[in-house]
Structures are given as structure tokens and as C-alpha cells.
Design an enzyme around this catalytic site. Structure first.
Site, PDB file in Angstrom:
ATOM      1  N   LYS A   3       0.108   4.351  -0.379  1.00  0.00           N
ATOM      2  CA  LYS A   3      -0.396   5.361   0.463  1.00  0.00           C
ATOM      3  C   LYS A   3      -0.287   6.609  -0.735  1.00  0.00           C
ATOM      4  CE  LYS A   3      -0.182   3.189   4.755  1.00  0.00           C
ATOM      5  NZ  LYS A   3       0.272   3.243   6.202  1.00  0.00           N
ATOM      6  N   HIS A  55      -9.437   1.467   4.744  1.00  0.00           N
ATOM      7  CA  HIS A  55      -8.140   1.644   5.563  1.00  0.00           C
ATOM      8  C   HIS A  55      -8.466   2.414   6.924  1.00  0.00           C
ATOM      9  CE1 HIS A  55      -3.974   2.556   6.450  1.00  0.00           C
ATOM     10  NE2 HIS A  55      -3.579   1.546   5.919  1.00  0.00           N
ATOM     11  N   SER A  96       3.783  -2.312  10.163  1.00  0.00           N
ATOM     12  CA  SER A  96       5.140  -2.271  10.459  1.00  0.00           C
ATOM     13  C   SER A  96       5.717  -3.699  10.101  1.00  0.00           C
ATOM     14  CB  SER A  96       5.627  -1.855  11.770  1.00  0.00           C
ATOM     15  OG  SER A  96       5.303  -0.713  12.166  1.00  0.00           O
ATOM     16  N   GLU A 102      -6.792   4.902   7.880  1.00  0.00           N
ATOM     17  CA  GLU A 102      -6.452   6.305   7.570  1.00  0.00           C
ATOM     18  C   GLU A 102      -7.773   6.793   6.978  1.00  0.00           C
ATOM     19  OE1 GLU A 102      -2.885   5.595   5.530  1.00  0.00           O
ATOM     20  OE2 GLU A 102      -1.857   4.972   7.269  1.00  0.00           O
ATOM     21  N   GLU A 104      -5.259  -4.754  10.450  1.00  0.00           N
ATOM     22  CA  GLU A 104      -4.049  -3.857  10.853  1.00  0.00           C
ATOM     23  C   GLU A 104      -4.492  -3.135  12.195  1.00  0.00           C
ATOM     24  OE1 GLU A 104      -2.387  -2.526   7.048  1.00  0.00           O
ATOM     25  OE2 GLU A 104      -3.736  -1.145   7.353  1.00  0.00           O
ATOM     26  N   GLY A 146       5.153   1.352   4.460  1.00  0.00           N
ATOM     27  CA  GLY A 146       6.559   1.631   4.276  1.00  0.00           C
ATOM     28  C   GLY A 146       7.507   0.821   3.633  1.00  0.00           C
ATOM     29  N   GLY A 153       2.778   2.195  10.867  1.00  0.00           N
ATOM     30  CA  GLY A 153       3.783   3.424  10.463  1.00  0.00           C
ATOM     31  C   GLY A 153       4.766   3.526  11.751  1.00  0.00           C
ATOM     32  N   ASN A 200       0.836  -1.126  -0.062  1.00  0.00           N
ATOM     33  CA  ASN A 200       0.053  -0.040  -0.131  1.00  0.00           C
ATOM     34  C   ASN A 200       0.906   1.072   0.041  1.00  0.00           C
ATOM     35  OD1 ASN A 200      -1.652   2.055   0.507  1.00  0.00           O
ATOM     36  ND2 ASN A 200      -2.345   1.613   2.458  1.00  0.00           N
TER      37      ASN A 200
HETATM   38  O1  LIG Z   1      -1.175   0.928   7.023  1.00  0.00           O
HETATM   39  C1  LIG Z   1      -0.309   0.016   6.493  1.00  0.00           C
HETATM   40  C2  LIG Z   1      -0.687  -0.706   5.241  1.00  0.00           C
HETATM   41  O2  LIG Z   1      -1.949  -0.335   4.891  1.00  0.00           O
HETATM   42  C3  LIG Z   1       0.772  -0.603   7.095  1.00  0.00           C
HETATM   43  O3  LIG Z   1       1.734   0.571   7.136  1.00  0.00           O
HETATM   44  P1  LIG Z   1       3.300   0.411   7.587  1.00  0.00           P
HETATM   45  O4  LIG Z   1       3.759  -1.148   7.009  1.00  0.00           O
HETATM   46  O5  LIG Z   1       3.842   1.502   7.145  1.00  0.00           O
HETATM   47  O6  LIG Z   1       3.108   0.296   8.938  1.00  0.00           O
END
Ligand SMILES: O=C(CO)COP(=O)(O)O
Length: 250
Positions: A11, A94, A212, A96, A166, A234, A172, A9
Site C-alpha cells: 500500500k 483493490h 488480516s 481501496e 478480499e 500489514g 486491516g 501489498n
Molecule cells: O488489503 C489487503 C491486501 O491487499 C489486506 O490488508 P491486511 O493484510 O492489512 O488486512
């Protein structure tokens, strides 16, 4: 048997030119027998990515879709628009989007239905906040979100949904859930699907862990019986890291 699925992802990272450069590096390498490899880029990268992915084993996903097929929704993108590009997956709900764009469980469900109308496979995100975890509500939250997301789906549709568990506090932050904890919650989510449908449907649904995940810990998650892959933020942005994640999921 469920085929493991690793989805990056991105983002709000990468321009179309950057997406092209990334794809050129992972092509042929992030394609491993027995692992499904998915890249979910920003909308503006999707024409380039779907074109580049033709003839490869890498699938392309979007990060959002509107619940309506068309209409006066300034700035939004419909399922038909994604389908036309050859997009295969779409991330829905998601954390977010739930947090910053007020997506409710009901909207998530409408988006899941929109995805199916356009032959897009939904990756539905569920997960608890830190306070909810500390209050012992993790499984309740995941049950509520999963049940709402699946409302009105046939068993045949349900079996095609990918769920991404998640925990929000792990996104993150570098703080990942232990593999054992993630397995415990993911097994509970599978039970929820069994309760909504039947064991065969629950056994077919793929459930990812996200938060993560990196090349160094992917194998640990994948060794758990109920964890079928990962949704990675990430660590999906660098070609070498993405390739290592796909290889690590074998
Ligand atoms: O939100 C995420 C994937 O959708 C996870 O993000 P990270 O892998 O950066 O922690």
C-alpha cells in the site's frame, strides 16, 4: 498443480531506501521452492525493487496501472512504464481503489487488458462489504466483479490471472474470514471462471485470500483445496513476518 502465490501489498508504505533495506533482509530467505513470492511496492520503490530482485526468485508487482497506454492523464502510470522496469505483476481493482478512486468494474476490466498488453500478470481483487455479506450477497458480488474483470479475455489469458478474494470488512481490521468461509467463496469464484471458460481454465487460475492474513493463520488458509495463496497488507511490511508468510505457504 497450481503454484501457491504470496503477494505483499505494501500500500502507501515505504520509501525507496526503506524498500532496499527490506529487500536486503528477505533476499535468499523469502525464496522457497514451490512458493511464488511477490512484493507489490509503491511506484517510487519499483526501480529499486526490480533492480534488487534481479537473479532472485522474488517477483515485483505494482499496485495499480492506468488503462491507457499513454495520454493526457496527469499523475498516472502506464503498463509500458511498468514493463520497462521489469515489473511482473500488477494489483488491479483493490477495494481501496474502488472505494477511494471510483474504480468501477468496467475500469478494472480495461486495466486487466492494459496489463496483458504489457506482459504484466494481473492480480484482480474482488470482495464484498460487510452489509453485503450480512445481506447474503457475497457470492453475487464476487460473481459480478469476476465476470466483469474477465470480459474479453481469451482462455489463455484468463488462466494467467490471479484473483484475490478480499472481503472488505476483513482488510486491516484484524477480523479475518474463517478459512472455511474463505474456501467456500473461493470455490464459488472458481465455478464462475469454469462457467465463463471451462474447467481446465478454472483449475489453472490461482485464487488468493486477503484480509488480516498473518504468519499465525497462513497455514490454515493454505490447507484449503481452493485457496492458492494470500494477498497480504500489514503483515508483509516487516521482513521477518514476510519471510514467515512465505515459509508458512509451503
Ligand atoms: O488489503 C489487503 C491486501 O491487499 C489486506 O490488508 P491486511 O493484510 O492489512 O488486512
Amino acid at each position: 498443480m497450481r503454484t501457491p502465490i504470496i503477494a505483499g501489498n505494501w500500500k502507501m508504505f515505504k520509501t525507496a531506501a526503506e524498500a532496499n533495506a527490506f529487500f536486503a533482509e528477505v533476499k535468499g530467505k523469502a525464496e522457497v521452492e514451490g512458493v511464488e513470492s511477490v512484493i507489490c511496492g509503491p511506484f517510487t520503490t519499483l526501480p529499486a525493487l526490480t533492480e534488487a530482485a534481479k537473479g532472485t526468485a522474488i517477483a515485483i508487482g505494482a499496485q495499480n496501472v492506468h488503462f491507457a497506454d499513454n495520454g493526457a492523464y496527469t499523475g498516472e502510470i502506464s503498463g509500458g512504464m511498468l514493463q520497462e522496469l521489469g515489473v511482473s505483476y500488477v494489483i488491479i481493482g483493490h477495494s481501496e481503489r474502488r472505494a477511494y478512486f471510483a474504480e468501477t468494474d468496467e475500469i478494472v476490466n480495461q486495466k486487466v487488458h492494459a496489463a496483458f498488453r504489457h506482459e504484466l500478470k494481473p492480480i484482480v481483487c474482488v470482495g464484498e462489504q460487510l452489509e453485503e455479506r450480512e445481506a447474503g450477497k457475497t457470492k453475487d458480488i464476487c460473481t459480478t466483479q469476476t465476470t466483469a474483470a474477465f470480459a474479453g479475455l481469451s482462455a489463455e489469458q484468463a488462466a494467467q490471472v490471479v484473483i484475490a478474494y478480499e472481503p472488505i470488512w476483513a482488510i486491516g481490521t484484524g477480523k479475518s474470514s474463517t478459512a472455511a468461509d474463505a474456501e467456500d467463496v473461493i470455490a464459488a469464484i472458481r465455478e464462475v471462471v469454469a462457467g465463463l471458460y471451462d474447467q481446465a481454465t478454472a483449475d489453472a487460475v490461482r485464487i488468493q485470500y486477503g484480509g488480516s492474513v498473518k504468519p499465525a493463520n497462513i497455514a490454515e488458509y493454505m490447507s484449503q483445496p481452493n485457496i492458492d495463496g494470500a494477498l497480504v497488507g500489514g503483515a508483509s511490511l516487516e521482513p521477518a513476518s514476510y519471510i514467515a508468510l512465505i515459509e508458512g505457504a509451503k
